[in-house]
Write an enzyme that holds these catalytic residues in place. Structure first.
Site, short mmCIF file in Angstrom:
data_model
loop_
_atom_site.label_atom_id
_atom_site.label_comp_id
_atom_site.label_asym_id
_atom_site.label_seq_id
_atom_site.Cartn_x
_atom_site.Cartn_y
_atom_site.Cartn_z
N THR A 80 38.87 -2.35 29.27
CA THR A 80 39.70 -2.14 28.09
C THR A 80 38.91 -2.00 26.79
O THR A 80 39.43 -1.47 25.80
CB THR A 80 40.71 -3.30 27.92
OG1 THR A 80 40.00 -4.53 27.77
CG2 THR A 80 41.63 -3.39 29.13
N THR A 96 37.67 -5.20 33.69
CA THR A 96 38.26 -6.50 34.02
C THR A 96 39.21 -6.42 35.21
O THR A 96 39.32 -7.37 35.99
CB THR A 96 38.99 -7.08 32.80
OG1 THR A 96 38.06 -7.23 31.73
CG2 THR A 96 39.60 -8.43 33.10
#
Length: 324
Positions: free
Chosen positions: A88, A13
C-alpha cells in the site's frame, strides 16, 4: 475463446505474516496462497508471481518491468481482467503509471491490505475478492487502472493513502470513489477520463521537492547541479513559492529543466488570482507547468513518462494541460 482473470502478485502486506526470526511481518504468501482461501470463482484465474517485495523496495526498473508485463496481459484477448496485489505504500503511484501507459480496455485492478495475514482482522481476502469481482465485471471494461480497497473502487488518478495504518486508508479526496462492491455486484457511478502516453522508458532524472515555510531553494539548485531533466515542486496552497525561489526557478527553466508545479494540499488544482512575487501566475509566466490537480508523486511519474517519450517542455506542457 475462454476468458480468464490474471492475478499478478508483487508482495506487500497482503502477502505478509509474522516471522519470529525477522522480528516482524515479512512477505511469506504467494499468489496461490492468497487465492486458496477464496474458493472457486466463476472464471479461471491464472497466477503470475512477479515479485515478493514490500512496495517501499520497488525500484523504477522493477516498476517499469511490471508495466511491461501488464501491457502484455492487457493485449491478450483471453484475459478478461487483471488484478495486482501490491504493497500500500506506493500503490497509488503504480496504479497511476499503469493507467497512464498501458493501452487497451482490459481492467487493471490493484489491491492489498493494511493488516498482515497473522494480524487479527486481516483484510487481505476481502479486498482480493472485491478486486477480482471488479476485474470480472463487464461494466469495468475500459475503466483503466483502479484501486479497490474496503469495497470501494478508486480512480488511479485520484486515489491516495490518507492514513498510515487504518483499513480505510485509501480515499479519493477530490471527487470520491468511482463506485462500490456490494456482495457479488459491482456498482460504478462514474467513469474516469483517461489519457494515454506512449513511451518506451521512464526518465529517471526527475526530482520531487516539497515546500515548507521558510525553506531556501537549495534543493532546486541541487537538482540543477545533479543534471536532473525535470523537477516537480509541491508548492504551497494553490501553487505558490517564497519570493526568494523565483530566481532559481527562472534559472532552472532557462537551463532546460522542466519545472512542474503541484500543491502540497491533499486536493485541488493549482492556480490563483494573486499578483505578488512567487504566485502561481508568476510561476506560469516564468515557464513552469501546472500539474492540474495531480499530487506531487503522480506529477513526478507523469513527467518521467513524458520526458521518457521524448517530449520537450512544450510537449510536457501540452500533456499536463490535457489532464482531466
Amino acid at each position: 475463446m475462454e476468458q480468464r482473470l490474471v492475478l499478478v502478485a508483487t508482495g506487500g502486506t497482503i502477502a505478509m505474516a509474522a516471522d519470529v526470526r525477522a522480528g516482524g511481518a515479512v512477505p511469506l504468501l504467494r499468489g496461490e496462497d492468497l487465492l486458496r482461501s477464496l474458493g472457486e470463482g466463476a472464471l479461471p484465474i491464472e497466477v503470475v508471481e512477479f515479485s515478493h517485495l514490500p512496495s517501499a523496495h520497488l525500484t523504477l526498473e522493477t516498476l517499469w518491468a511490471l508495466r511491461n508485463r501488464v501491457q502484455e496481459l492487457a493485449l491478450d484477448p483471453g484475459v478478461r481482467g487483471i488484478v495486482i496485489t501490491h504493497g500500500t505504500d506506493t500503490m497509488e503511484e503504480t496504479a497511476y503509471l499503469l493507467d497512464l501507459t498501458v493501452e487497451g480496455d482490459t481492467p487493471i485492478v490493484l489491491t492489498g491490505s493494511m493488516r498482515a495475514a497473522s494480524d487479527p482482522g486481516y483484510d487481505g481476502p476481502a479486498n482480493l475478492l472485491a478486486a477480482l469481482r471488479v476485474a470480472a465485471a463487464p461494466e469495468a471494461r475500459g475503466i483503466g487502472a483502479v484501486v479497490v480497497m474496503e469495497d470501494e473502487v478508486h480512480a488511479a488518478r485520484e486515489v491516495t493513502k490518507m492514513h498510515t495504518s487504518s483499513p480505510g486508508a485509501f480515499r479519493s479526496p477530490y471527487w470520491g470513489p468511482l463506485g462500490r462492491v456490494e456482495g457479488e455486484r459491482v456498482y460504478l457511478r462514474q467513469r474516469p477520463a483517461r489519457q494515454a502516453l506512449v513511451c518506451e522508458r521512464l526518465e529517471e532524472r526527475v526530482m520531487l521537492i516539497r515546500l515548507a515555510v521558510g525553506m531556501d531553494d537549495g534543493l532546486l539548485r541541487y537538482a540543477l547541479e545533479r543534471g536532473m531533466r525535470g523537477v516537480v515542486i509541491e508548492a504551497l496552497g494553490g501553487g505558490r513559492v517564497p519570493p526568494w525561489w523565483m530566481p532559481g526557478v527562472r534559472e532552472a527553466i532557462a537551463e532546460g529543466l522542466v519545472v512542474v508545479i503541484a500543491s502540497r494540499c491533499v486536493a485541488g488544482r493549482v492556480g490563483d488570482r494573486y499578483g505578488y512575487t512567487g504566485s502561481c501566475r508568476e510561476l506560469e509566466a516564468a515557464g513552469a507547468i501546472p500539474a492540474n490537480g495531480l499530487s506531487g508523486v503522480k506529477a513526478r511519474l507523469k513527467l518521467m513518462v513524458a520526458l521518457g517519450a521524448g517530449l520537450r517542455a512544450d510537449g510536457c506542457r501540452e500533456a499536463f494541460a490535457r489532464e482531466p
